[in-house]
Design a protein around this motif. Structure first.
Motif, PDB file in Angstrom:
ATOM      1  N   LYS A  27      48.699  56.952   2.787  1.00 17.47           N
ATOM      2  CA  LYS A  27      48.684  55.526   3.067  1.00 17.47           C
ATOM      3  C   LYS A  27      48.071  54.778   1.891  1.00 17.47           C
ATOM      4  N   LYS A  28      48.534  53.559   1.682  1.00 15.36           N
ATOM      5  CA  LYS A  28      48.064  52.745   0.570  1.00 15.36           C
ATOM      6  C   LYS A  28      47.430  51.469   1.096  1.00 15.36           C
ATOM      7  N   ALA A  29      46.418  51.031   0.352  1.00 17.39           N
ATOM      8  CA  ALA A  29      45.802  49.732   0.635  1.00 17.39           C
ATOM      9  C   ALA A  29      45.583  49.023  -0.689  1.00 17.39           C
ATOM     10  N   ARG A  30      45.924  47.752  -0.728  1.00 17.39           N
ATOM     11  CA  ARG A  30      45.838  46.984  -1.956  1.00 17.39           C
ATOM     12  C   ARG A  30      44.654  46.026  -1.891  1.00 17.39           C
ATOM     13  N   PHE A  31      43.753  46.163  -2.852  1.00 15.47           N
ATOM     14  CA  PHE A  31      42.569  45.321  -2.932  1.00 15.47           C
ATOM     15  C   PHE A  31      42.522  44.672  -4.313  1.00 15.47           C
ATOM     16  N   PHE A  32      41.427  43.942  -4.540  1.00 14.68           N
ATOM     17  CA  PHE A  32      41.207  43.311  -5.840  1.00 14.68           C
ATOM     18  C   PHE A  32      39.788  43.626  -6.301  1.00 14.68           C
ATOM     19  N   LEU A  33      39.678  43.986  -7.587  1.00 16.14           N
ATOM     20  CA  LEU A  33      38.389  44.299  -8.186  1.00 16.14           C
ATOM     21  C   LEU A  33      38.132  43.361  -9.365  1.00 16.14           C
ATOM     22  N   PRO A  34      36.870  42.970  -9.578  1.00 16.46           N
ATOM     23  CA  PRO A  34      36.573  42.049 -10.677  1.00 16.46           C
ATOM     24  C   PRO A  34      36.529  42.754 -12.032  1.00 16.46           C
ATOM     25  N   LYS A  35      36.917  42.012 -13.050  1.00 15.43           N
ATOM     26  CA  LYS A  35      36.795  42.426 -14.447  1.00 15.43           C
ATOM     27  C   LYS A  35      36.278  41.220 -15.214  1.00 15.43           C
ATOM     28  N   CYS A  36      35.523  41.485 -16.264  1.00  8.91           N
ATOM     29  CA  CYS A  36      34.832  40.401 -16.957  1.00  8.91           C
ATOM     30  C   CYS A  36      35.103  40.445 -18.457  1.00  8.91           C
ATOM     31  N   PHE A  37      35.465  39.283 -19.039  1.00  9.81           N
ATOM     32  CA  PHE A  37      35.475  39.075 -20.478  1.00  9.81           C
ATOM     33  C   PHE A  37      34.162  38.401 -20.842  1.00  9.81           C
ATOM     34  N   CYS A  38      33.465  38.921 -21.847  1.00  2.72           N
ATOM     35  CA  CYS A  38      32.148  38.396 -22.196  1.00  2.72           C
ATOM     36  C   CYS A  38      32.055  38.185 -23.703  1.00  2.72           C
ATOM     37  N   ILE A  39      31.589  37.012 -24.103  1.00  2.00           N
ATOM     38  CA  ILE A  39      31.296  36.706 -25.503  1.00  2.00           C
ATOM     39  C   ILE A  39      29.792  36.616 -25.658  1.00  2.00           C
ATOM     40  N   LEU A  40      29.246  37.375 -26.601  1.00  5.67           N
ATOM     41  CA  LEU A  40      27.816  37.351 -26.904  1.00  5.67           C
ATOM     42  C   LEU A  40      27.602  36.721 -28.269  1.00  5.67           C
ATOM     43  N   SER A  41      26.651  35.805 -28.349  1.00  3.72           N
ATOM     44  CA  SER A  41      26.364  35.123 -29.603  1.00  3.72           C
ATOM     45  C   SER A  41      24.885  34.802 -29.685  1.00  3.72           C
ATOM     46  N   ALA A  42      24.400  34.677 -30.912  1.00  2.00           N
ATOM     47  CA  ALA A  42      23.019  34.248 -31.115  1.00  2.00           C
ATOM     48  C   ALA A  42      22.893  32.732 -31.101  1.00  2.00           C
ATOM     49  N   HIS A  43      24.019  32.026 -30.906  1.00  2.39           N
ATOM     50  CA  HIS A  43      24.028  30.567 -30.971  1.00  2.39           C
ATOM     51  C   HIS A  43      24.606  30.009 -29.664  1.00  2.39           C
ATOM     52  N   PRO A  44      24.030  28.910 -29.161  1.00  4.53           N
ATOM     53  CA  PRO A  44      24.398  28.416 -27.817  1.00  4.53           C
ATOM     54  C   PRO A  44      25.634  27.537 -27.787  1.00  4.53           C
ATOM     55  N   PHE A  45      26.762  28.038 -28.297  1.00  3.64           N
ATOM     56  CA  PHE A  45      28.024  27.293 -28.201  1.00  3.64           C
ATOM     57  C   PHE A  45      28.733  27.659 -26.894  1.00  3.64           C
ATOM     58  N   LEU A  46      28.044  27.489 -25.780  1.00  3.11           N
ATOM     59  CA  LEU A  46      28.549  27.993 -24.515  1.00  3.11           C
ATOM     60  C   LEU A  46      29.778  27.225 -24.040  1.00  3.11           C
ATOM     61  N   THR A  47      29.808  25.914 -24.270  1.00  2.00           N
ATOM     62  CA  THR A  47      30.971  25.131 -23.843  1.00  2.00           C
ATOM     63  C   THR A  47      32.209  25.542 -24.619  1.00  2.00           C
ATOM     64  N   ALA A  48      32.061  25.789 -25.929  1.00  4.97           N
ATOM     65  CA  ALA A  48      33.196  26.224 -26.752  1.00  4.97           C
ATOM     66  C   ALA A  48      33.663  27.614 -26.330  1.00  4.97           C
ATOM     67  N   PHE A  49      32.720  28.505 -26.034  1.00  7.61           N
ATOM     68  CA  PHE A  49      33.093  29.851 -25.595  1.00  7.61           C
ATOM     69  C   PHE A  49      33.796  29.798 -24.243  1.00  7.61           C
ATOM     70  N   ARG A  50      33.365  28.903 -23.394  1.00 12.44           N
ATOM     71  CA  ARG A  50      34.026  28.757 -22.097  1.00 12.44           C
ATOM     72  C   ARG A  50      35.480  28.353 -22.288  1.00 12.44           C
ATOM     73  N   GLU A  51      35.715  27.397 -23.166  1.00  8.91           N
ATOM     74  CA  GLU A  51      37.078  26.934 -23.409  1.00  8.91           C
ATOM     75  C   GLU A  51      37.935  28.053 -23.982  1.00  8.91           C
ATOM     76  N   TYR A  52      37.369  28.838 -24.904  1.00 15.31           N
ATOM     77  CA  TYR A  52      38.162  29.905 -25.518  1.00 15.31           C
ATOM     78  C   TYR A  52      38.518  30.981 -24.495  1.00 15.31           C
ATOM     79  N   LEU A  53      37.575  31.359 -23.648  1.00 11.42           N
ATOM     80  CA  LEU A  53      37.840  32.412 -22.667  1.00 11.42           C
ATOM     81  C   LEU A  53      38.899  31.982 -21.652  1.00 11.42           C
ATOM     82  N   THR A  54      38.826  30.738 -21.197  1.00 12.33           N
ATOM     83  CA  THR A  54      39.812  30.281 -20.224  1.00 12.33           C
ATOM     84  C   THR A  54      41.204  30.222 -20.841  1.00 12.33           C
ATOM     85  N   GLN A  55      41.289  29.762 -22.086  1.00 10.80           N
ATOM     86  CA  GLN A  55      42.598  29.706 -22.736  1.00 10.80           C
ATOM     87  C   GLN A  55      43.120  31.099 -23.066  1.00 10.80           C
TER      88      GLN A  55
END
Length: 651
Positions: free
Chosen positions: A221-249
């Motif tokens: 028998k089969k069951a279909r679920f969903f599992l989370p996966k994460c893309f993460c950008i690490l930086s020493a500089h707080p360009f968080l809004t720019a990183f958010r835009e890049y990840l979504t695009q």
């Protein structure tokens, strides 16, 4: 504080186009990675992105004796999972994991309802843990190695559970400590992928009188679920809004199915070819899909804290009275815990609150998004500023220090613990002046988020509002609140993302004749644009309002400094003899500050607050920097602000 002029900058434009020779993203466990030498002498101060990570949900195997069904045999699925773990330990990619990923994406809805609802508990035995399955670059940087616990910040709730329904992508930020103790900023995009479970069970044996017993049949028998996966950008500089835009695009690009090259090449392009903008002189611009991402660094000698984040978020969550309360607690180094259902708000509000402490600097534990693993730190008897998702709040309350102040960003509520010591209050004149300045600049932000008018009484959490007005206000705010973590949020469209940022970044709109009606900068004449260059940002004015509190209370602190000398401290700046053995004299290797004399010289209503302020670690660090780093830009700027205040008072 004078308004910051708009810099004359040139642009460095990079393209999201990728080259065929680009290296693909590497897959290996971080524990096996080697050090990566800096290419062309490019250190941490010149890299925009330190690491790009893919953090997946990997099933954790249970020992044989923990098999729920009591069966000591390994099924094919368990054998495959065991092979996956063995491959992961060797730093190689598991073939079965690739096949499973491909099969999961190609799996149709067949078998979705193969399991009865009353058997959902059968899946409680499936345990998953966050694991870095891909990363770029493969090797650690010499000056900034990747910390192994970063995956905990990508999944701060601690538990990864199967989901029967698909969940839209979400964004959150975090601030962590790197392998060498430096501060690292992370932007995470979490999305869900299909995951199919094959459950093999033995059918009951059928025995008839006229035949031999039949063998047990295995039903799949089969069951279909969903599992989370994460893309993460690490930086020493707080360009968080720019990183958010890049990840979504980037996610949109991956789901569109129109890519002509692998997604890994877009990642290597952004990590390796988009440079960190030089301080104050250049704008780095990159494009992905229909989004233009611009990066600008402040001048290296900028005195005030630079926070390129939506500054309005803090004032949408908390009214002015509670914003001042939280700043008051941080200024006196209390334990503060922020909580919200939206994890992106935790980091944004924490960064803004920290910036309001200038010229002081927070020097204690700072974890805006607290992972489940680090919850016990809340019981430590030391100042901290932490944030926690409401999912983990009940568990955190058992470890919470009885002196901690809890700030609910969702409900605009600041709660003092029963054992919290009473904080010395600000002088009434200074407190009233601060609230008056804030109200004139950003007093409508909290009301507009709830469709309230200026004359509406919002004190005591809106308890004095008419019932229908409060119901509408609460419903309006809740409808906005639930969208902060959504990756595809209209607030972050190209036009909206340039509004309400700190330090003069709100160039995309101005107010017409002081009204609340925004006017596009493109509609202004050349003369009006020139005037706008010298116009102070509303959010710079917010910082200035809190800075005025420090300048008013510390305007004569320089008279009580004792600078280092080879002969040791004998006289202060007034010529008075120093008593080094006096407990009120704070010494710094031959230098010091006469704390007791300074407090006694102030107005009586200021003394209680100054007595607590002068006992904090951040004030101690401020005095040390003033004694031994008088040429630092922030020290010079603060002394200039004091001189300006003194001249105004003399007039």
């Amino acid at each position: 504080m004078a308004p910051m002029p708009t810099p004359h900058t040139s642009e460095i434009t990079t393209s999201s186009a990728v080259h065929e020779g680009s290296n693909s993203i590497n897959k290996a466990p971080i524990s096996k990675s080697k050090k990566r030498k800096n290419v062309n002498g490019c250190g941490r101060d010149r890299r925009l992105v330190e690491y790009f990570l893919v953090v997946s949900s990997v099933q954790r195997l249970l020992p044989l004796d923990e098999n729920i069904d009591g069966d000591s045999t390994l099924t094919e699925e368990k054998i495959a999972k065991k092979d996956n773990d063995e491959f992961a330990e060797k730093g190689k990619e598991s073939p079965s994991s690739v096949d499973k990923s491909i099969d999961a994406k190609a799996e149709n809805n067949e078998g979705d309802d193969a399991f009865d609802d009353d058997k959902e508990d059968d899946y409680s035995s499936y345990h998953f843990e966050p694991t870095i399955t891909s990363r770029y670059p493969l090797a650690d940087h010499d000056d900034n190695p990747l910390h192994e616990s970063v995956s905990c910040f990508c999944y701060p709730n601690g538990s990864i559970s199967l989901s029967k329904e698909h969940i839209m992508p979400k964004i959150h930020f975090f601030v962590a400590t790197g392998g060498r103790g430096q501060q690292m900023y992370g932007a995470c995009l979490t999305f869900h992928e299909p995951y199919v479970i094959h459950n093999r069970s033995k059918a009951p044996k059928v025995v008839s009188p006229s035949s031999t017993p039949s063998k047990s049949k295995v039903s799949d028998k089969k069951a279909r679920f969903f599992l989370p996966k994460c893309f993460c950008i690490l930086s020493a500089h707080p360009f968080l809004t720019a990183f958010r835009e890049y990840l979504t695009q980037l996610y949109r690009l991956a789901k569109s199915g129109t890519m002509t090259v692998p997604i890994e090449r877009f990642i290597t392009n952004f990590c390796s070819e988009v440079p960190l903008p030089p301080p104050g002189s250049m704008v780095v611009q990159t494009t992905i899909l229909d989004s233009v991402i611009r990066l600008w660094s402040p001048p290296h000698n900028i005195p005030t804290a630079w926070v390129s984040l939506p500054f309005a978020h803090l004032f949408q969550c908390l009214d002015l009275e509670n914003v001042v309360k939280v700043w008051h607690a941080l200024a006196l180094e209390q334990q503060v815990l922020l909580t919200s259902t939206q994890m992106s708000l935790l980091t944004t509000c924490s960064e803004i609150l920290i910036s309001l402490l200038f010229p002081m600097k927070w020097s204690h534990a700072y974890i805006p998004v607290l992972p489940h693993l680090l919850i016990p730190i809340l019981s430590a008897p030391m100042p901290f500023l932490c944030g926690i998702c409401k999912t983990n709040l009940n568990m955190a309350l058992t470890d919470l220090n009885p002196e901690c102040i809890v700030v609910d960003l969702d409900k605009n509520m600041v709660t003092n613990a029963p054992s919290t010591d009473a904080l010395a209050s600000l002088p009434k004149a200074l407190s009233a002046r601060l609230e008056e300045k804030l109200d004139s600049k950003v007093g409508m932000v909290y009301r507009e988020a709830r469709c309230l008018r200026r004359k509406d009484d919002i004190s005591e959490m809106g308890m004095h509002l008419p019932i229908h007005t409060k119901a509408i206000a609460d419903a309006t705010w809740e409808s906005q609140l639930c969208l902060f973590d959504e990756a595809f949020h209209l607030y972050y469209t190209p036009e909206e993302s340039r509004k309400n940022l700190l330090n003069g970044s709100e160039d995309s709109q101005v107010m017409e004749n002081g009204s609340d009606i925004p006017v596009s900068i493109n509609l202004l004449s050349k003369t009006e644009r020139e005037k706008l260059k010298n116009k102070q940002s509303s959010w710079d004015a917010v910082q200035e309002s809190f800075l005025d509190i420090y300048t008013s209370m510390l305007q004569n602190y320089r008279k009580f400094l004792v600078f280092p000398s080879k002969k040791g401290p004998k006289n202060d700046s007034n010529g008075n003899e120093d008593n080094v053995n006096d407990a009120s004299f704070s010494s710094y290797g031959g230098a010091g500050f006469r704390t007791k004399q300074f407090i006694e010289s102030q107005r009586y209503d200021m003394q209680p607050f100054l007595r607590q302020l002068c006992s904090t670690q951040q004030f101690d660090n401020f005095i040390t920097k003033r004694l031994y780093g008088s040429g630092e830009p922030d020290v010079i700027f603060f002394d200039m602000a004091i001189d300006r205040l003194i001249k105004i008072n003399e007039k």
